[in-house]
Write a protein that holds these residues in place. Structure first.
Motif, PDB file in Angstrom:
ATOM      1  N   GLU A 112      -4.064  12.753  -7.150  1.00 44.83           N
ATOM      2  CA  GLU A 112      -4.744  13.798  -6.441  1.00 44.83           C
ATOM      3  C   GLU A 112      -3.546  14.441  -5.651  1.00 44.83           C
ATOM      4  OE1 GLU A 112      -7.533  11.823  -4.102  1.00 44.83           O
ATOM      5  OE2 GLU A 112      -8.969  11.313  -5.789  1.00 44.83           O
ATOM      6  N   GLU A 113      -3.768  15.693  -5.327  1.00 45.28           N
ATOM      7  CA  GLU A 113      -2.725  16.645  -4.596  1.00 45.28           C
ATOM      8  C   GLU A 113      -2.535  15.616  -3.151  1.00 45.28           C
ATOM      9  OE1 GLU A 113      -3.693  20.342  -3.885  1.00 45.28           O
ATOM     10  OE2 GLU A 113      -3.569  20.996  -6.217  1.00 45.28           O
ATOM     11  N   SER A 114      -3.525  15.144  -2.537  1.00 51.15           N
ATOM     12  CA  SER A 114      -3.477  14.471  -1.420  1.00 51.15           C
ATOM     13  C   SER A 114      -2.384  13.525  -1.033  1.00 51.15           C
ATOM     14  CB  SER A 114      -4.739  14.044  -0.870  1.00 51.15           C
ATOM     15  OG  SER A 114      -5.156  12.947  -1.616  1.00 51.15           O
ATOM     16  N   VAL A 115      -2.114  12.686  -2.449  1.00 52.54           N
ATOM     17  CA  VAL A 115      -1.137  11.830  -2.201  1.00 52.54           C
ATOM     18  C   VAL A 115       0.435  12.067  -2.980  1.00 52.54           C
ATOM     19  CG1 VAL A 115      -2.820   9.823  -2.617  1.00 52.54           C
ATOM     20  CG2 VAL A 115      -1.706  10.967  -4.500  1.00 52.54           C
ATOM     21  N   ARG A 116       0.218  13.541  -3.347  1.00 56.14           N
ATOM     22  CA  ARG A 116       1.476  14.222  -4.025  1.00 56.14           C
ATOM     23  C   ARG A 116       2.100  15.220  -3.068  1.00 56.14           C
ATOM     24  NH1 ARG A 116      -0.789  17.226  -8.584  1.00 56.14           N
ATOM     25  NH2 ARG A 116       1.313  18.225  -8.865  1.00 56.14           N
ATOM     26  N   ARG A 117       1.414  15.447  -2.014  1.00 52.55           N
ATOM     27  CA  ARG A 117       1.965  16.575  -0.978  1.00 52.55           C
ATOM     28  C   ARG A 117       3.163  15.797   0.043  1.00 52.55           C
ATOM     29  NH1 ARG A 117      -0.914  21.013  -0.149  1.00 52.55           N
ATOM     30  NH2 ARG A 117      -2.649  20.086  -1.042  1.00 52.55           N
ATOM     31  N   ASN A 118       4.085  16.575  -0.140  1.00 48.60           N
ATOM     32  CA  ASN A 118       5.308  16.128   0.876  1.00 48.60           C
ATOM     33  C   ASN A 118       4.788  16.535   2.348  1.00 48.60           C
ATOM     34  OD1 ASN A 118       6.545  15.802  -1.420  1.00 48.60           O
ATOM     35  ND2 ASN A 118       7.826  17.875  -1.246  1.00 48.60           N
ATOM     36  N   LEU A 136       3.983   4.998  12.567  1.00 47.96           N
ATOM     37  CA  LEU A 136       4.897   6.329  12.393  1.00 47.96           C
ATOM     38  C   LEU A 136       4.973   6.225  10.842  1.00 47.96           C
ATOM     39  CD1 LEU A 136       7.467   6.066  15.115  1.00 47.96           C
ATOM     40  CD2 LEU A 136       5.646   7.596  14.878  1.00 47.96           C
ATOM     41  N   PHE A 137       4.539   7.388  10.270  1.00 50.18           N
ATOM     42  CA  PHE A 137       4.958   7.619   8.925  1.00 50.18           C
ATOM     43  C   PHE A 137       4.565   6.651   7.862  1.00 50.18           C
ATOM     44  CE2 PHE A 137       8.912   8.181  11.666  1.00 50.18           C
ATOM     45  CZ  PHE A 137       8.694   9.499  12.158  1.00 50.18           C
ATOM     46  N   ALA A 138       3.194   6.198   8.435  1.00 49.43           N
ATOM     47  CA  ALA A 138       2.929   4.841   7.386  1.00 49.43           C
ATOM     48  C   ALA A 138       1.756   5.341   6.654  1.00 49.43           C
ATOM     49  CB  ALA A 138       2.757   3.631   8.370  1.00 49.43           C
ATOM     50  N   ASP A 139       1.451   6.785   6.326  1.00 44.16           N
ATOM     51  CA  ASP A 139       0.364   6.839   5.453  1.00 44.16           C
ATOM     52  C   ASP A 139       0.362   6.017   4.005  1.00 44.16           C
ATOM     53  OD1 ASP A 139      -0.279   8.646   7.289  1.00 44.16           O
ATOM     54  OD2 ASP A 139       0.118  10.365   6.178  1.00 44.16           O
ATOM     55  N   GLU A 140      -0.532   5.633   3.519  1.00 43.68           N
ATOM     56  CA  GLU A 140      -0.988   4.857   2.488  1.00 43.68           C
ATOM     57  C   GLU A 140      -0.779   5.639   1.163  1.00 43.68           C
ATOM     58  OE1 GLU A 140      -4.529   2.563   2.787  1.00 43.68           O
ATOM     59  OE2 GLU A 140      -4.030   1.690   4.386  1.00 43.68           O
ATOM     60  N   TYR A 141      -0.370   4.949  -0.087  1.00 40.34           N
ATOM     61  CA  TYR A 141      -0.390   5.706  -1.269  1.00 40.34           C
ATOM     62  C   TYR A 141       0.409   7.053  -1.249  1.00 40.34           C
ATOM     63  CZ  TYR A 141      -3.557   1.766  -1.883  1.00 40.34           C
ATOM     64  OH  TYR A 141      -4.153   0.631  -1.728  1.00 40.34           O
ATOM     65  N   LYS A 142       1.326   7.052  -0.574  1.00 38.14           N
ATOM     66  CA  LYS A 142       2.284   8.505  -0.870  1.00 38.14           C
ATOM     67  C   LYS A 142       3.210   8.569  -1.801  1.00 38.14           C
ATOM     68  CE  LYS A 142       0.168  11.259   2.156  1.00 38.14           C
ATOM     69  NZ  LYS A 142      -0.173  12.515   1.658  1.00 38.14           N
ATOM     70  N   GLU A 143       3.703   7.128  -2.316  1.00 36.04           N
ATOM     71  CA  GLU A 143       4.883   7.170  -3.176  1.00 36.04           C
ATOM     72  C   GLU A 143       5.730   7.961  -2.644  1.00 36.04           C
ATOM     73  OE1 GLU A 143       5.601   6.911  -8.060  1.00 36.04           O
ATOM     74  OE2 GLU A 143       3.469   7.016  -7.213  1.00 36.04           O
ATOM     75  N   LEU A 162       0.798  -1.172  -0.032  1.00 39.47           N
ATOM     76  CA  LEU A 162      -0.083   0.079   0.001  1.00 39.47           C
ATOM     77  C   LEU A 162       0.797   1.383  -0.036  1.00 39.47           C
ATOM     78  CD1 LEU A 162      -2.827  -1.187   2.631  1.00 39.47           C
ATOM     79  CD2 LEU A 162      -2.770  -1.327   0.184  1.00 39.47           C
ATOM     80  N   GLN A 163       2.062   1.226  -0.621  1.00 40.06           N
ATOM     81  CA  GLN A 163       3.102   2.121  -0.572  1.00 40.06           C
ATOM     82  C   GLN A 163       3.384   2.789   0.764  1.00 40.06           C
ATOM     83  OE1 GLN A 163       1.333   4.464  -3.568  1.00 40.06           O
ATOM     84  NE2 GLN A 163       2.590   3.810  -5.167  1.00 40.06           N
ATOM     85  N   LYS A 164       3.228   1.971   1.972  1.00 38.47           N
ATOM     86  CA  LYS A 164       3.441   2.666   3.153  1.00 38.47           C
ATOM     87  C   LYS A 164       4.992   2.736   3.363  1.00 38.47           C
ATOM     88  CE  LYS A 164       0.698  -0.390   5.412  1.00 38.47           C
ATOM     89  NZ  LYS A 164       0.148  -1.173   6.426  1.00 38.47           N
ATOM     90  N   ASN A 165       5.384   3.730   4.072  1.00 39.31           N
ATOM     91  CA  ASN A 165       6.841   4.007   4.509  1.00 39.31           C
ATOM     92  C   ASN A 165       6.824   3.043   5.516  1.00 39.31           C
ATOM     93  OD1 ASN A 165       7.289   5.734   2.473  1.00 39.31           O
ATOM     94  ND2 ASN A 165       6.732   7.717   3.815  1.00 39.31           N
ATOM     95  N   ARG A 166       8.258   2.630   5.921  1.00 39.28           N
ATOM     96  CA  ARG A 166       8.573   1.573   7.031  1.00 39.28           C
ATOM     97  C   ARG A 166       9.450   2.330   7.690  1.00 39.28           C
ATOM     98  NH1 ARG A 166       9.000  -4.786   5.648  1.00 39.28           N
ATOM     99  NH2 ARG A 166       6.830  -5.181   5.076  1.00 39.28           N
ATOM    100  N   MET A 167       8.999   2.459   9.120  1.00 43.69           N
ATOM    101  CA  MET A 167       9.979   2.770  10.162  1.00 43.69           C
ATOM    102  C   MET A 167      10.157   1.747  10.968  1.00 43.69           C
ATOM    103  SD  MET A 167      11.104   5.619  11.784  1.00 43.69           S
ATOM    104  CE  MET A 167      12.782   4.835  12.370  1.00 43.69           C
ATOM    105  N   LEU A 168      11.583   1.270  11.002  1.00 41.41           N
ATOM    106  CA  LEU A 168      12.078   0.055  11.528  1.00 41.41           C
ATOM    107  C   LEU A 168      12.944   0.529  12.896  1.00 41.41           C
ATOM    108  CD1 LEU A 168      13.356  -1.187   7.881  1.00 41.41           C
ATOM    109  CD2 LEU A 168      11.484  -2.080   9.322  1.00 41.41           C
TER     110      LEU A 168
END
Length: 641
Positions: free
Chosen positions: A273-279, A238-245, A218-224
């Protein structure tokens, strides 16, 4: 001693020294913690001519060899500097993505570990484990995961099959590395991990790892989270929002509260969509929680983000933010962003006034003070067929930047690659630059370049290397600040943070480098450690590299064992024949006349005191006698100190 005997000894020693000196300089020198011979670096392949004084330019020497340029390797992708063998010289790991051969078959490309020998030459130190021969490599990043004083390496690799995955390589010493990936969650099979960044997020003295993920899960970042013994666990929140690429990670302490915050550049296509492109900018709340404050801080860019980098461009004590934006595949946009930190939790976009608004296809961004004038400069790496490939912008001291890389080696060559990394590989105090360039077809032609900084203009510098004790050994997250007087007599402050993985697929050296212009004295050096310890000292000489170990006092560590020099001496590990609190192995005791050379003048001084007892002058081994052992010791270090 009779005059005749003294004369005979002198002539015998001079003859011996002559033979030994010729022999020593006829072979490649070696690096030692005790003896360092300074030699001229080998001649560069090419040096770009200096332009007229009316034009501000930059000058570089190409020190590339077939090994450094990556001949036989395809699609160079990333690089990371680190002194993996603790000899005081920065070594280089280079990651390759691989390519398709003429028959259309994918050919993985082994990665490289290149050992710095100290004379401008790198040799191949790659083992089978370090090759990561499955290819598809992106981002290498060094950190000491278990605090054993040997830096380890994580390598993110795209994983289209179960046989290709990311790697955690443990440094076992003596140039050997062991694959400690141990499957999930580090391997990330079936995922597309991109940028990575080490940071001790829970301040337990162990570095943790954040991975930007652009595909899979789901394009979730991984905080290990590092629990020791090469065991890492995923933080599910942590930092695991979906579909941020997500594409890159930039750890920092943007609000100066000694808590690590993090910026994440997200690189979804422009039609998304801007919501998934936003830094995103995650502020550390200090209780194990982070909150995304990018919108209110004014850094929620949606420009097809790739790299990001933090640095204090105006020396006001607050970290500013540089974001690299690639032109999207479906639009002609793509302007980079420079955000000035206002010091109140908000940022101002100064891209236009800074002279950086031009539209590039940027991937990697970075900062370094290439001309040692006391202001951080900016380097951009553009991807694909963008021309000119790369850009070096000089900071004029007023938050404005001027292109100084055009028509020099610093602009790189087509087809350009994805990243670049900074390091002072020859320990001369001038930041050198490694460019990672194309070679998209097999067999790879080798488009990487190692550029030695040839901008020496008389400006001074200092470098500070750290070793943590309560803090992680790599000192990631520590902050180094200095003060000095500039040529106008004004007191200037500068600050650097030790971070791993910022930029894009790049790892700059973990030393803090400062250019100080005409200043000849560093008034203060202050180190703020993540543990909360503060160290400070005053009146340091410029043009030096110092190594400091975390302690309640300002503790130097000249012999690189992460123990204060005074503790080494007090504990008997090191000798201190002249009683100056510097271990003898870190000094040139044979330089008896103080001219930084061991030569005939020093030999004559020793002969004059030959046979005396209780004399420090000439007693190089500290046995209270000036004898044959001291003569041999002097001859052994003949030449430059």
């Amino acid at each position: 001693m009779p005059l005749q005997l003294r004369t005979l000894i002198l002539f015998m020693l001079l003859a011996f020294v002559h033979v030994q000196a010729r022999s020593a300089f006829a072979v490649a020198p070696t690096q030692s913690n005790k003896i360092q011979i300074k030699l001229e670096l080998r001649k560069p392949i090419l040096q770009m001519p200096t332009k007229s004084l009316s034009t501000v330019v930059s000058n570089w020497e190409n020190y590339s060899t077939p090994l450094l340029s990556g001949v036989g390797h395809e699609t160079h992708r990333g690089s990371a500097w680190c002194d993996y063998d603790n000899d005081g010289l920065l070594d280089l790991y280079v990651a390759h993505f691989g390519a398709f051969d003429p028959e259309g078959e994918y050919a993985g490309s082994p990665n490289q570990l290149l050992k710095n020998t100290g004379d401008g030459v790198f040799v191949d130190a790659t083992t089978g484990t370090l090759e990561a021969n499955t290819g598809l490599s992106h981002h290498p990043a060094w950190a000491d995961i278990d605090n054993d004083h040997l830096p380890d390496l994580f390598l993110s690799q795209s994983s289209p099959t179960q046989y290709v995955h990311s790697l955690l390589l443990h440094n076992d010493g003596a140039g050997e590395f062991t694959d400690n990936t141990n499957s999930e969650p580090l391997s990330m099979v079936g995922m597309l991990p991109r940028g990575i960044g080490w940071q001790d997020v829970n301040n337990d003295g162990l570095v943790d790892l954040l991975v930007a993920v652009s595909g899979g899960d789901l394009q979730k970042n991984r905080m290990l989270i590092n629990s020791g013994d090469s065991i890492f666990a995923v933080s599910e929140t942590l930092f695991a929002d979906e579909y941020k690429e997500s594409r890159s990670i930039g750890w920092c302490d943007y609000n100066n509260d000694n808590l690590p915050d993090v910026y994440i550049a997200n690189g979804a296509e422009d039609h998304s969509e801007e919501s998934v492109r936003r830094n995103q900018l995650f502020k550390n709340l200090g209780n194990g929680q982070w909150i995304d404050v990018a919108v209110e801080a004014g850094v929620d860019d949606i420009g097809h983000g790739r790299g990001c980098f933090w640095g204090d461009i105006n020396n006001d004590g607050y970290l500013d933010l540089l974001v690299g934006n690639q032109k999207g595949s479906d639009t002609g946009g793509g302007h980079n962003k420079l955000y000035k930190n206002n010091g109140d939790g908000t940022f101002t976009d100064i891209t236009v006034s800074a002279g950086l608004y031009a539209s590039f296809r940027t991937r990697c961004v970075s900062m370094a003070d290439y001309d040692n004038d006391g202001f951080l400069d900016i380097y951009l790496v553009n991807f694909g067929g963008a021309a000119p490939p790369n850009h070096l912008f000089r900071n004029d001291g007023n938050s404005h930047f001027v292109e100084v890389g055009a028509d020099t080696l610093a602009q790189g060559a087509l087809p350009n690659g994805a990243s670049a990394s900074w390091a002072d590989f020859d320990n001369d105090g001038w930041m050198d630059l490694f460019l990672v360039g194309g070679s998209p077809e097999a067999p790879g032609l080798g488009n990487n370049m190692l550029l030695r900084n040839a901008n020496q203009n008389g400006s001074h510098w200092i470098e500070v290397e750290l070793c943590g004790v309560l803090t992680n050994v790599s000192a990631i997250g520590a902050r180094v600040s200095i003060t000095h007087f500039n040529e106008d007599g004004s007191l200037v402050s500068q600050m650097r943070e030790i971070q791993s993985g910022t930029g894009y697929n790049s790892g700059n050296m973990l030393r803090a480098h400062f250019g100080v212009g005409t200043s000849e004295v560093i008034e203060t050096v202050t180190i703020r450690w993540p543990s909360g310890i503060l160290q400070s000292t005053v009146n340091l000489e410029v043009d030096n590299i110092i190594r400091v170990v975390e302690d309640t006092v300002f503790a130097l560590d000249c012999n690189r064992n992460c123990i204060a020099d005074t503790d080494d001496i007090f504990g008997g590990t090191s000798l201190d024949a002249n009683g100056n609190n510097i271990p003898d192995e870190c000094e040139c005791l044979a330089n008896l006349d103080g001219d930084d050379d061991v030569d005939v003048a020093d030999l004559l001084i020793l002969i004059k005191n030959f046979g005396s007892t209780g004399s420090l002058l000439g007693d190089l081994d500290g046995d209270q006698d000036v004898d044959v052992a001291d003569l041999i010791a002097l001859i052994a270090v003949w030449g430059d100190c």
